[in-house]
Enzyme design. Sequence first.
Site, short mmCIF file in Angstrom:
data_model
loop_
_atom_site.label_atom_id
_atom_site.label_comp_id
_atom_site.label_asym_id
_atom_site.label_seq_id
_atom_site.Cartn_x
_atom_site.Cartn_y
_atom_site.Cartn_z
N THR A 44 0.83 -1.20 0.00
CA THR A 44 0.00 0.00 0.00
C THR A 44 0.86 1.25 0.00
O THR A 44 0.62 2.19 -0.77
CB THR A 44 -0.91 0.01 1.24
OG1 THR A 44 -1.69 -1.18 1.27
CG2 THR A 44 -1.85 1.20 1.22
N THR A 45 1.90 1.28 0.84
CA THR A 45 2.78 2.45 0.93
C THR A 45 3.56 2.64 -0.37
O THR A 45 3.96 3.76 -0.70
CB THR A 45 3.74 2.30 2.12
OG1 THR A 45 2.97 2.03 3.30
CG2 THR A 45 4.56 3.55 2.35
N TYR A 107 -12.89 -3.65 -1.54
CA TYR A 107 -14.12 -3.18 -2.19
C TYR A 107 -15.21 -4.25 -2.30
O TYR A 107 -16.37 -3.99 -2.01
CB TYR A 107 -13.84 -2.60 -3.59
CG TYR A 107 -15.07 -1.93 -4.20
CD1 TYR A 107 -15.46 -0.68 -3.79
CD2 TYR A 107 -15.83 -2.59 -5.17
CE1 TYR A 107 -16.60 -0.08 -4.30
CE2 TYR A 107 -16.97 -1.99 -5.69
CZ TYR A 107 -17.35 -0.74 -5.26
OH TYR A 107 -18.47 -0.15 -5.77
N TYR A 133 -2.32 -10.14 4.83
CA TYR A 133 -2.33 -8.73 5.23
C TYR A 133 -3.77 -8.31 5.50
O TYR A 133 -4.60 -8.30 4.59
CB TYR A 133 -1.69 -7.89 4.13
CG TYR A 133 -1.63 -6.39 4.37
CD1 TYR A 133 -1.83 -5.83 5.62
CD2 TYR A 133 -1.34 -5.52 3.31
CE1 TYR A 133 -1.75 -4.47 5.83
CE2 TYR A 133 -1.26 -4.15 3.50
CZ TYR A 133 -1.47 -3.63 4.76
OH TYR A 133 -1.40 -2.28 4.95
N LYS A 161 0.31 -9.88 8.57
CA LYS A 161 0.45 -8.47 8.96
C LYS A 161 -0.92 -8.03 9.46
O LYS A 161 -1.86 -7.90 8.68
CB LYS A 161 0.90 -7.62 7.78
CG LYS A 161 0.99 -6.13 8.11
CD LYS A 161 1.36 -5.30 6.88
CE LYS A 161 1.39 -3.81 7.22
NZ LYS A 161 1.70 -2.99 6.02
N ILE A 204 5.66 -4.50 10.01
CA ILE A 204 5.85 -3.98 8.65
C ILE A 204 5.48 -2.51 8.74
O ILE A 204 4.33 -2.15 8.93
CB ILE A 204 5.00 -4.74 7.61
CG1 ILE A 204 5.45 -6.21 7.58
CG2 ILE A 204 5.16 -4.10 6.24
CD1 ILE A 204 4.70 -7.07 6.58
#
Length: 293
Positions: A44-45, A107, A133, A161, A204
């Site tokens: 995501t980052t 989503y 995650y 995570k 993380i």
Amino acid sequence: MFTGSLVALVTPMDSKGAVDRASLKKLIDYHVASGTAAIVSVGTTGESATLAHDEHIDVVLQTVELADGRIPVVAGTGANATSEAISLTQRFSNTGVAGCLTVTPYYNKPTQEGLYQHFKAIAESSELPQILYNVPSRTGCDMLPETIARLANIKNIVAVKEATGNLSRVSQIQVLLDNKDFVLLSGDDASCADFMQLGGKGVISVTANVAAAEMAELCRLAAAGNFAEARRLNQRLMPLHQDLFIEANPIPVKWACKVLGLITDDTVRLPMTPLSDTARPVVERALKSVGLL
């Protein structure tokens, strides 16, 4: 390799939005020197949501190439279509990638059985180690402890995570686990020290993008059972943990990386926009408060 401080690495881009290889190398060198345990590339980052499929693959492969065996690289391979997540995962076989981090489908809000079948299919498509995650605040989908425990029995699903920030989840998952080698990683910097005291093995981290040595030391202290010192260090880093999310991640952390000279430009792709003028002094104060500026 899936313990300690793993950085959720930003994807550096030039002013036109193209991936900046020189800055990527600088970031990797910084993390090698700082004791970061592993790099998570294009999570995501790393702006996985706005990188094209081929770009996504290319950034991960460039990261592996530039790391040159000095630090493990975990590939972000999440997608809300199971077939796409499988395709990404399989693409990284025999590339030097150490494992994959796969986010819950966003989503479309699958059931818990849908989540189980999704991750099972991905794991069975590859021999690469898989890290689950769970980040409901970004995906609208919460993978419950019972589902995580079921998935932990699949041979190459080795870690999760857990980014809810709910510390009770650590104990809830541990009680249900048959696989005692399964690794719990925090996805919430602010509660990382407490997460590890409860049995987690690392984090993380977004904060590690700018405070890599400090996050590595925090995890080292916690792993050694020195929780008082780990919490003190965590408290010192708290302004970063909080203010790097003053606007949507990775907008603030990219700006911080630029200010610290780790990357050349803080460009983000639409619909993300650069850090606002009102938020910049807040992030700057956070960097100064922990001695980074």
